[in-house]
Structure formats: structure tokens, C-alpha cells
Design an enzyme around this catalytic site. Structure first.
Site, short mmCIF file in Angstrom:
data_model
loop_
_atom_site.label_atom_id
_atom_site.label_comp_id
_atom_site.label_asym_id
_atom_site.label_seq_id
_atom_site.Cartn_x
_atom_site.Cartn_y
_atom_site.Cartn_z
N ASP A 111 56.41 25.75 100.77
CA ASP A 111 55.69 26.65 99.86
C ASP A 111 56.21 28.06 100.10
O ASP A 111 56.92 28.30 101.09
CB ASP A 111 54.18 26.57 100.10
CG ASP A 111 53.38 26.96 98.86
OD1 ASP A 111 54.00 27.31 97.83
OD2 ASP A 111 52.14 26.91 98.91
N GLU A 112 55.85 28.98 99.21
CA GLU A 112 56.39 30.34 99.37
C GLU A 112 55.57 31.17 100.35
O GLU A 112 56.13 31.93 101.14
CB GLU A 112 56.53 31.03 98.00
CG GLU A 112 55.30 31.74 97.47
CD GLU A 112 54.33 30.83 96.75
OE1 GLU A 112 54.01 29.74 97.26
OE2 GLU A 112 53.85 31.25 95.67
N ASP A 114 51.90 31.53 102.97
CA ASP A 114 50.68 31.05 103.62
C ASP A 114 49.72 32.22 103.63
O ASP A 114 49.81 33.11 104.48
CB ASP A 114 51.01 30.57 105.05
CG ASP A 114 49.78 30.07 105.79
OD1 ASP A 114 48.69 30.06 105.21
OD2 ASP A 114 49.93 29.68 106.97
N ASP A 115 48.79 32.22 102.69
CA ASP A 115 47.85 33.31 102.54
C ASP A 115 46.55 32.96 103.27
O ASP A 115 46.35 33.32 104.43
CB ASP A 115 47.61 33.59 101.06
CG ASP A 115 46.82 34.87 100.81
OD1 ASP A 115 46.03 35.26 101.68
OD2 ASP A 115 46.97 35.47 99.74
N THR A 116 45.68 32.22 102.63
CA THR A 116 44.43 31.81 103.26
C THR A 116 44.56 30.47 103.99
O THR A 116 43.66 30.06 104.70
CB THR A 116 43.31 31.68 102.22
OG1 THR A 116 43.64 30.63 101.31
CG2 THR A 116 43.13 32.99 101.45
N ARG A 117 45.68 29.78 103.78
CA ARG A 117 45.98 28.46 104.35
C ARG A 117 45.16 27.34 103.69
O ARG A 117 45.27 26.17 104.04
CB ARG A 117 45.78 28.45 105.86
CG ARG A 117 46.48 27.28 106.57
CD ARG A 117 46.65 27.53 108.04
NE ARG A 117 47.71 28.52 108.27
CZ ARG A 117 48.02 29.01 109.46
NH1 ARG A 117 47.35 28.65 110.54
NH2 ARG A 117 49.00 29.90 109.57
N TYR A 186 57.30 37.59 94.06
CA TYR A 186 58.52 36.80 94.15
C TYR A 186 59.31 36.89 92.85
O TYR A 186 58.72 37.07 91.77
CB TYR A 186 58.18 35.35 94.48
CG TYR A 186 57.65 35.18 95.88
CD1 TYR A 186 58.51 35.13 96.98
CD2 TYR A 186 56.28 35.10 96.12
CE1 TYR A 186 58.02 35.00 98.27
CE2 TYR A 186 55.77 34.96 97.41
CZ TYR A 186 56.65 34.92 98.47
OH TYR A 186 56.17 34.80 99.76
N PRO A 187 60.62 36.75 92.91
CA PRO A 187 61.45 36.96 91.72
C PRO A 187 61.19 35.96 90.60
O PRO A 187 61.35 36.30 89.43
CB PRO A 187 62.88 36.85 92.26
CG PRO A 187 62.77 36.07 93.53
CD PRO A 187 61.44 36.45 94.11
N TRP A 188 60.80 34.73 90.94
CA TRP A 188 60.56 33.73 89.90
C TRP A 188 59.27 34.01 89.12
O TRP A 188 59.01 33.36 88.12
CB TRP A 188 60.52 32.32 90.48
CG TRP A 188 59.69 32.17 91.73
CD1 TRP A 188 58.34 31.99 91.80
CD2 TRP A 188 60.16 32.19 93.07
NE1 TRP A 188 57.93 31.89 93.10
CE2 TRP A 188 59.04 32.01 93.92
CE3 TRP A 188 61.43 32.34 93.65
CZ2 TRP A 188 59.15 31.98 95.31
CZ3 TRP A 188 61.52 32.31 95.03
CH2 TRP A 188 60.40 32.13 95.85
#
Length: 210
Positions: A111-112, A114-117, A186-188
């Protein structure tokens, strides 16, 4: 106001390249599962660096999980924040070879961020549950499936979700970079990639100097 950090394709490519050797040595993945949509691009880049001479490419399967919600009314500068419930938008077909192919494998979840998991916890828990069910149904319960995780960025913050203790203890979690609690662009996700790259270049110069 939430601080935004712009990441370029070039930076993503180099983050994947820099961590590929460790992934090969420590995780030895037979298969990757990309969490869409942020995990698609890094998984594809990783595949090029994980290919061993004379060996086939590592297969990539995909799942779709949604946790973020767009807030506000302006389309030019939308702000998102984590939701509280994971929604499946795409999943592996339990009645097909997709799930059977995971049994007994070393599976790398990509994945891009890991914020809150919460999303990663859901993915690992539900994939493990479905693999165990498929293994039991096929008479392959003795074959161990190991899940590992690779993310481009881990936000240094208190997490709401939790990963299995066995995964953490055995170092099967890898983040290419650790950041503060910022909003990573992110670029996408960009609709104007030239503007995105310009903003990324500008933020790297002291005080936004030109």
C-alpha cells in the site's frame, strides 16, 4: 491547516528500489497483493526490482479497500480524512483459484501509506481468515501462509488499527519512510502532473525560494 507533502513518481521509484533487496531477503515473497488504488503503482515498480534472473515475475493480485472520505465542497482543493469503517470495493474470489493460489505462500501486501493502520489491519485479518477457510476446504490446512507488508510511508502517530503480534515480532512490516502526520499527495492522484511536480520541487527549496 493540514500540511501537504508532494511526492513524485521518481521518488516512489527510488523508494521501491532502495527497499527491494531487503524485501527479497527478509520476506521472500511468492506473490503480491496491492491495495487499491494507492498500492497499484508501487507494487508494479517493486515487481521489476524483485525479479530474480531466470525466475518468472512475481504475480500481483489486487484488492480494493476504502477508508477515506472527501470533505468540503471545493473540487480544486479537496480535503480528505480517515473514515471509521473499511469498505470493500474489490476482493479476491473465494470460489476461484485466486484464493487457492495464496495457500502456503509468502504474500506481500503493498500500500502507499500507513495512516491509522485500520485498512492494513482489515486486509491482513480478512485475507488470513479467507485463506484459512480455503485451505481447510481444500484439505491444505497444514500449509502455512505468511503475510508481510510494505508501504511507502508510515505516519508517526498513534494507530487505531493493529497488526498481528507474530507479524510485528518477526519484522514482516516495512515502511520505506516515516513521516509526520502530514497529508501526502501522490502523483497518481494528480489531475495536473506538471503542477504536482512543480509543487514537489518548490517544497524542497528553503522557504520556497526559486
Amino acid at each position: 491547516m493540514v500540511e501537504k507533502v508532494y511526492v513524485t513518481y521518481n521518488e516512489v521509484h527510488k523508494l521501491c528500489q532502495a527497499n527491494a533487496e531487503r524485501i527479497l531477503n527478509d520476506f521472500m515473497p511468492n506473490l503480491m497483493i496491492a491495495i487499491g488504488g494507492g498500492g497499484y503503482v508501487p507494487a508494479r515498480i517493486l515487481r521489476s526490482f524483485l525479479k530474480r534472473p531466470g525466475a518468472p515475475n512475481i504475480p500481483i493480485q489486487a484488492i480494493g479497500l476504502s477508508l477515506y472520505e472527501t470533505l468540503g465542497t471545493t473540487s480544486e482543493n479537496p480535503v480528505e480524512e480517515p473514515g471509521t469503517k473499511v469498505t470493500r470495493t474489490q476482493w479476491l474470489d473465494l470460489s476461484s483459484l485466486e484464493m487457492a493460489n495464496l495457500i502456503g505462500k509468502n504474500v506481500l501486501i503493498v500500500d502507499e501509506v500507513d495512516d491509522t493502520r485500520t485498512t492494513l489491519e482489515y486486509a491482513v485479518r480478512e485475507l488470513q481468515k479467507d485463506v484459512d477457510e480455503a485451505a481447510k476446504h481444500l484439505g491444505r490446512a497444514g500449509e502455512e501462509t505468511k503475510f508481510s507488508i510494505f508501504v511507502l510511508h508510515n505516519k508517526d502517530k498513534v494507530k487505531k488499527g493493529h497488526l498481528p503480534k507474530e507479524m510485528v515480532d518477526n519484522h514482516r512490516y516495512l515502511a520505506a519512510e516515516t513521516t509526520g502526520d502530514v497529508w501526502i499527495c501522490y502523483p497518481w492522484e494528480a489531475t495536473d502532473i506538471d503542477e504536482h511536480d512543480q509543487l514537489a520541487a518548490k517544497q524542497k527549496k528553503p522557504n520556497g525560494a526559486t
